[in-house]
Design a protein around this motif. Structure first.
Motif, PDB file in Angstrom:
ATOM      1  N   ALA A  65      15.165 -36.173  93.867  1.00 42.54           N
ATOM      2  CA  ALA A  65      16.593 -35.744  93.692  1.00 42.54           C
ATOM      3  C   ALA A  65      16.926 -35.092  94.965  1.00 42.54           C
ATOM      4  CB  ALA A  65      16.952 -35.138  92.327  1.00 42.54           C
ATOM      5  N   VAL A  66      18.230 -35.112  95.199  1.00 43.19           N
ATOM      6  CA  VAL A  66      18.651 -34.160  96.407  1.00 43.19           C
ATOM      7  C   VAL A  66      19.566 -33.141  95.634  1.00 43.19           C
ATOM      8  CG1 VAL A  66      19.938 -33.850  98.551  1.00 43.19           C
ATOM      9  CG2 VAL A  66      18.251 -35.558  98.285  1.00 43.19           C
ATOM     10  N   LEU A  67      19.500 -31.984  95.837  1.00 44.51           N
ATOM     11  CA  LEU A  67      20.308 -31.076  94.992  1.00 44.51           C
ATOM     12  C   LEU A  67      21.072 -30.127  96.042  1.00 44.51           C
ATOM     13  CD1 LEU A  67      17.266 -29.765  92.668  1.00 44.51           C
ATOM     14  CD2 LEU A  67      19.174 -31.628  92.289  1.00 44.51           C
ATOM     15  N   SER A  68      22.376 -30.557  95.971  1.00 45.62           N
ATOM     16  CA  SER A  68      23.361 -29.949  97.016  1.00 45.62           C
ATOM     17  C   SER A  68      23.711 -28.499  96.738  1.00 45.62           C
ATOM     18  CB  SER A  68      24.374 -30.645  97.180  1.00 45.62           C
ATOM     19  OG  SER A  68      25.265 -30.110  98.129  1.00 45.62           O
ATOM     20  N   LEU A  69      23.536 -27.580  97.616  1.00 42.54           N
ATOM     21  CA  LEU A  69      24.260 -26.357  97.350  1.00 42.54           C
ATOM     22  C   LEU A  69      25.669 -26.111  97.671  1.00 42.54           C
ATOM     23  CD1 LEU A  69      21.168 -24.125  99.620  1.00 42.54           C
ATOM     24  CD2 LEU A  69      21.744 -23.979  97.256  1.00 42.54           C
ATOM     25  N   TRP A  70      26.294 -27.335  98.018  1.00 43.63           N
ATOM     26  CA  TRP A  70      27.758 -27.351  98.256  1.00 43.63           C
ATOM     27  C   TRP A  70      28.369 -28.181  97.179  1.00 43.63           C
ATOM     28  CZ3 TRP A  70      29.199 -28.396 104.068  1.00 43.63           C
ATOM     29  CH2 TRP A  70      28.639 -27.482 104.923  1.00 43.63           C
ATOM     30  N   LYS A  75      29.635 -35.117 103.252  1.00 45.31           N
ATOM     31  CA  LYS A  75      29.020 -35.200 104.315  1.00 45.31           C
ATOM     32  C   LYS A  75      27.852 -35.830 104.097  1.00 45.31           C
ATOM     33  CE  LYS A  75      30.881 -30.958 106.614  1.00 45.31           C
ATOM     34  NZ  LYS A  75      31.782 -31.912 107.846  1.00 45.31           N
ATOM     35  N   ILE A  76      27.298 -36.156 102.701  1.00 43.27           N
ATOM     36  CA  ILE A  76      26.081 -36.723 102.649  1.00 43.27           C
ATOM     37  C   ILE A  76      26.163 -37.805 101.585  1.00 43.27           C
ATOM     38  CG2 ILE A  76      25.755 -35.056 100.466  1.00 43.27           C
ATOM     39  CD1 ILE A  76      22.645 -35.470 101.065  1.00 43.27           C
ATOM     40  N   ALA A  77      27.137 -37.890 100.974  1.00 37.36           N
ATOM     41  CA  ALA A  77      27.471 -39.029  99.910  1.00 37.36           C
ATOM     42  C   ALA A  77      27.160 -40.601 100.410  1.00 37.36           C
ATOM     43  CB  ALA A  77      28.749 -38.991  99.196  1.00 37.36           C
ATOM     44  N   GLY A  78      27.836 -40.740 101.749  1.00 39.41           N
ATOM     45  CA  GLY A  78      27.450 -42.115 102.153  1.00 39.41           C
ATOM     46  C   GLY A  78      26.518 -42.209 102.944  1.00 39.41           C
ATOM     47  N   ASN A  79      25.195 -41.355 102.955  1.00 43.42           N
ATOM     48  CA  ASN A  79      24.314 -41.549 103.636  1.00 43.42           C
ATOM     49  C   ASN A  79      23.219 -42.600 103.182  1.00 43.42           C
ATOM     50  OD1 ASN A  79      21.469 -41.026 104.888  1.00 43.42           O
ATOM     51  ND2 ASN A  79      22.089 -39.054 105.167  1.00 43.42           N
ATOM     52  N   GLU A  80      23.204 -43.522 103.798  1.00 40.89           N
ATOM     53  CA  GLU A  80      22.498 -44.765 103.329  1.00 40.89           C
ATOM     54  C   GLU A  80      20.816 -44.794 103.321  1.00 40.89           C
ATOM     55  OE1 GLU A  80      23.493 -48.172 106.154  1.00 40.89           O
ATOM     56  OE2 GLU A  80      25.644 -48.209 105.357  1.00 40.89           O
ATOM     57  N   PRO A  85      18.927 -39.842  93.095  1.00 40.26           N
ATOM     58  CA  PRO A  85      19.962 -39.164  92.769  1.00 40.26           C
ATOM     59  C   PRO A  85      20.399 -37.955  93.497  1.00 40.26           C
ATOM     60  CG  PRO A  85      18.220 -39.573  90.757  1.00 40.26           C
ATOM     61  CD  PRO A  85      17.689 -40.062  92.154  1.00 40.26           C
ATOM     62  N   LEU A  86      21.848 -37.775  93.692  1.00 40.11           N
ATOM     63  CA  LEU A  86      22.192 -36.527  94.327  1.00 40.11           C
ATOM     64  C   LEU A  86      22.941 -35.695  93.428  1.00 40.11           C
ATOM     65  CD1 LEU A  86      23.180 -35.209  96.985  1.00 40.11           C
ATOM     66  CD2 LEU A  86      25.011 -36.957  97.211  1.00 40.11           C
ATOM     67  N   ALA A  87      23.000 -34.600  93.337  1.00 37.55           N
ATOM     68  CA  ALA A  87      23.678 -33.718  92.537  1.00 37.55           C
ATOM     69  C   ALA A  87      24.417 -32.622  93.342  1.00 37.55           C
ATOM     70  CB  ALA A  87      22.484 -33.043  91.604  1.00 37.55           C
ATOM     71  N   ARG A  88      25.639 -32.685  93.166  1.00 33.57           N
ATOM     72  CA  ARG A  88      26.272 -31.717  93.767  1.00 33.57           C
ATOM     73  C   ARG A  88      26.376 -30.312  92.809  1.00 33.57           C
ATOM     74  NH1 ARG A  88      31.836 -31.337  91.276  1.00 33.57           N
ATOM     75  NH2 ARG A  88      31.793 -32.652  89.380  1.00 33.57           N
ATOM     76  N   MET A  89      26.759 -29.428  93.572  1.00 34.52           N
ATOM     77  CA  MET A  89      26.688 -27.889  92.943  1.00 34.52           C
ATOM     78  C   MET A  89      27.972 -27.490  92.490  1.00 34.52           C
ATOM     79  SD  MET A  89      25.652 -24.945  92.659  1.00 34.52           S
ATOM     80  CE  MET A  89      24.080 -25.390  93.617  1.00 34.52           C
ATOM     81  N   VAL A  90      27.871 -27.448  91.002  1.00 31.42           N
ATOM     82  CA  VAL A  90      28.774 -26.935  90.022  1.00 31.42           C
ATOM     83  C   VAL A  90      28.317 -25.486  89.564  1.00 31.42           C
ATOM     84  CG1 VAL A  90      30.071 -27.459  87.943  1.00 31.42           C
ATOM     85  CG2 VAL A  90      29.241 -29.343  89.340  1.00 31.42           C
ATOM     86  N   ASP A  91      28.944 -24.707  90.312  1.00 33.84           N
ATOM     87  CA  ASP A  91      28.408 -23.189  90.023  1.00 33.84           C
ATOM     88  C   ASP A  91      29.569 -22.390  89.213  1.00 33.84           C
ATOM     89  OD1 ASP A  91      27.564 -20.504  90.484  1.00 33.84           O
ATOM     90  OD2 ASP A  91      28.096 -20.823  92.656  1.00 33.84           O
ATOM     91  N   HIS A  92      29.348 -21.839  88.248  1.00 36.87           N
ATOM     92  CA  HIS A  92      30.243 -20.925  87.527  1.00 36.87           C
ATOM     93  C   HIS A  92      30.710 -19.873  88.424  1.00 36.87           C
ATOM     94  CE1 HIS A  92      26.699 -18.904  85.753  1.00 36.87           C
ATOM     95  NE2 HIS A  92      27.440 -17.803  86.156  1.00 36.87           N
ATOM     96  N   GLY A  93      30.094 -19.275  89.192  1.00 39.05           N
ATOM     97  CA  GLY A  93      30.390 -18.202  90.049  1.00 39.05           C
ATOM     98  C   GLY A  93      31.387 -18.722  91.173  1.00 39.05           C
ATOM     99  N   LEU A  94      31.221 -20.028  91.605  1.00 40.35           N
ATOM    100  CA  LEU A  94      32.303 -20.499  92.473  1.00 40.35           C
ATOM    101  C   LEU A  94      33.526 -20.987  91.908  1.00 40.35           C
ATOM    102  CD1 LEU A  94      31.376 -23.210  95.365  1.00 40.35           C
ATOM    103  CD2 LEU A  94      33.420 -23.808  93.544  1.00 40.35           C
ATOM    104  N   MET A  95      33.094 -21.640  90.498  1.00 37.07           N
ATOM    105  CA  MET A  95      34.391 -21.805  89.801  1.00 37.07           C
ATOM    106  C   MET A  95      35.449 -20.565  89.406  1.00 37.07           C
ATOM    107  SD  MET A  95      34.276 -23.662  86.031  1.00 37.07           S
ATOM    108  CE  MET A  95      33.240 -24.981  86.647  1.00 37.07           C
ATOM    109  N   HIS A 302      25.406 -32.938  87.140  1.00 36.05           N
ATOM    110  CA  HIS A 302      26.397 -32.868  88.357  1.00 36.05           C
ATOM    111  C   HIS A 302      25.919 -33.904  89.123  1.00 36.05           C
ATOM    112  CE1 HIS A 302      27.033 -29.146  86.068  1.00 36.05           C
ATOM    113  NE2 HIS A 302      25.946 -28.571  86.570  1.00 36.05           N
ATOM    114  N   LEU A 303      25.535 -35.275  88.665  1.00 33.23           N
ATOM    115  CA  LEU A 303      25.118 -36.302  89.537  1.00 33.23           C
ATOM    116  C   LEU A 303      26.528 -36.903  90.269  1.00 33.23           C
ATOM    117  CD1 LEU A 303      22.690 -38.285  87.489  1.00 33.23           C
ATOM    118  CD2 LEU A 303      22.194 -37.034  89.693  1.00 33.23           C
ATOM    119  N   VAL A 304      26.349 -37.254  91.526  1.00 33.69           N
ATOM    120  CA  VAL A 304      27.446 -37.661  92.459  1.00 33.69           C
ATOM    121  C   VAL A 304      27.517 -39.207  92.014  1.00 33.69           C
ATOM    122  CG1 VAL A 304      28.384 -38.276  94.765  1.00 33.69           C
ATOM    123  CG2 VAL A 304      27.216 -36.078  94.209  1.00 33.69           C
ATOM    124  N   ASP A 305      28.761 -39.851  91.751  1.00 38.76           N
ATOM    125  CA  ASP A 305      29.067 -41.304  91.794  1.00 38.76           C
ATOM    126  C   ASP A 305      29.148 -41.757  93.105  1.00 38.76           C
ATOM    127  OD1 ASP A 305      30.114 -43.653  91.669  1.00 38.76           O
ATOM    128  OD2 ASP A 305      31.081 -43.457  89.596  1.00 38.76           O
TER     129      ASP A 305
END
Length: 310
Positions: A65-70, A75-80, A85-95, A302-305
């Motif tokens: 898996a690739v675990l995004s800090l963002w 910038k990465i979702a379309g990388n062929e 699996p690609l997981a985006r950052m869902v961070d309660h501090g950011l929220m 937090h997987l990316v569709d």
């Protein structure tokens, strides 16, 4: 065999994240190695930021898996070359940070605070604002950040309408979706908050046509993504007086060039992409949680569709 975790982000972030990730993974009694360099075919997980320069994932043949800090993954979702699996950052501090910024600027507009902060003309004008229950606020985008902001505004008794591409159900918020829902959401919105992801489907979500749907005197708040707004259309709507003011934190080009008309416009507030940011302490917890889940055979969070782009 140890679990190999590659940290692929800006070099200055390594001394910040290394002890946090080490602590989080050690508490799980996980046999792991964490480094900024590995042989590609030995890597199990990549902790990733697009600023790292890693673009070709094809050599990472054992990658799980690739675990995004963002939070944004445009910038990465379309990388062929990325097929895991690609997981985006869902961070309660950011929220929390985003919610505070949004609520602060909604209240600033609602209470008319600019009038008293920027103009001291000696004229006594006791013109009290309406109550929050009489103010219509629209939140475009009901992902983790949008839902948190909409919920906080509803808790302050604002009349909150939320719009998303797919149906949502949030207590205290009137949730709309689809093309007709967008028209209905904008038609009564006195304050609009943009928290949509940046995808081809959301580019120029606010354009000449959608801006025209807003009541005269509406105000715009954009802490989401720069491409959500057609800049020329917004400037025209501001110049005509149809839109009273815009507070913009994100832009198509950052830093915003000094010659950009937003800087000099009397009815635009520019903030330098400070609405919120990933907090290393809480972000590291999210990353560690996903690595541990992966090693336990549980679904990643937090997987990316990849079809939707977020």
């Amino acid at each position: 065999m140890p679990v190999n975790v590659l940290f692929s982000a800006r070099p200055e972030q390594w001394p910040v994240y290394e002890p946090l990730l080490t602590k989080g993974l050690s508490q799980a009694d996980l046999d792991f190695r964490l480094a900024t360099e590995f042989e590609p075919d030995q890597v199990d997980y990549v902790v990733y930021a697009p600023t790292s320069g890693l673009l070709d994932f094809s050599p990472y043949t054992q990658l799980k898996a690739v675990l995004s800090l963002w939070a944004g993954v445009e910038k990465i979702a379309g990388n062929e070359t990325l097929t895991v699996p690609l997981a985006r950052m869902v961070d309660h501090g950011l929220m929390h940070g985003m919610t505070e910024w949004v609520v602060g600027h909604v209240l600033r507009y609602h209470l008319g605070m600019d009038r008293y902060i920027t103009v001291q003309d000696g004229v006594w004008t006791p013109d009290a604002p309406p109550l929050a229950s009489e103010r219509n606020v629209c939140v475009l985008g009901l992902g983790a950040l949008g839902e948190a902001a909409a919920t906080a505004l509803a808790a302050l008794n604002f009349k909150v309408t939320g719009w998303s591409r797919t149906a949502k159900d949030i207590p205290g918020v009137t949730c709309l979706h689809g093309t007709d829902g967008l028209r209905a959401a904008l038609s009564s919105a006195e304050i609009v908050v943009l928290l949509l992801p940046d995808t081809p489907a959301t580019e120029n979500a606010l354009n000449a046509d959608t801006l025209a749907l807003l009541p005269k005197g509406a105000r715009i708040i954009n802490p989401g993504r720069g491409p959500l707004i057609d800049d020329d259309a917004l400037l025209a709507a501001l110049d005509s007086g149809h839109i009273a003011h815009a507070t913009l934190d994100v832009f198509r080009v950052e830093p915003l060039p000094p010659e950009h008309p937003y800087w000099a416009h009397a009815n635009v507030t520019v903030t330098p992409h400070i609405a919120s940011e990933t907090r290393p302490t809480t972000a590291a917890q999210v990353i560690c949680q996903n690595i541990i889940r992966g090693e336990e055979g549980k679904p990643f969070l937090h997987l990316v569709d990849r079809n939707l782009g977020y």
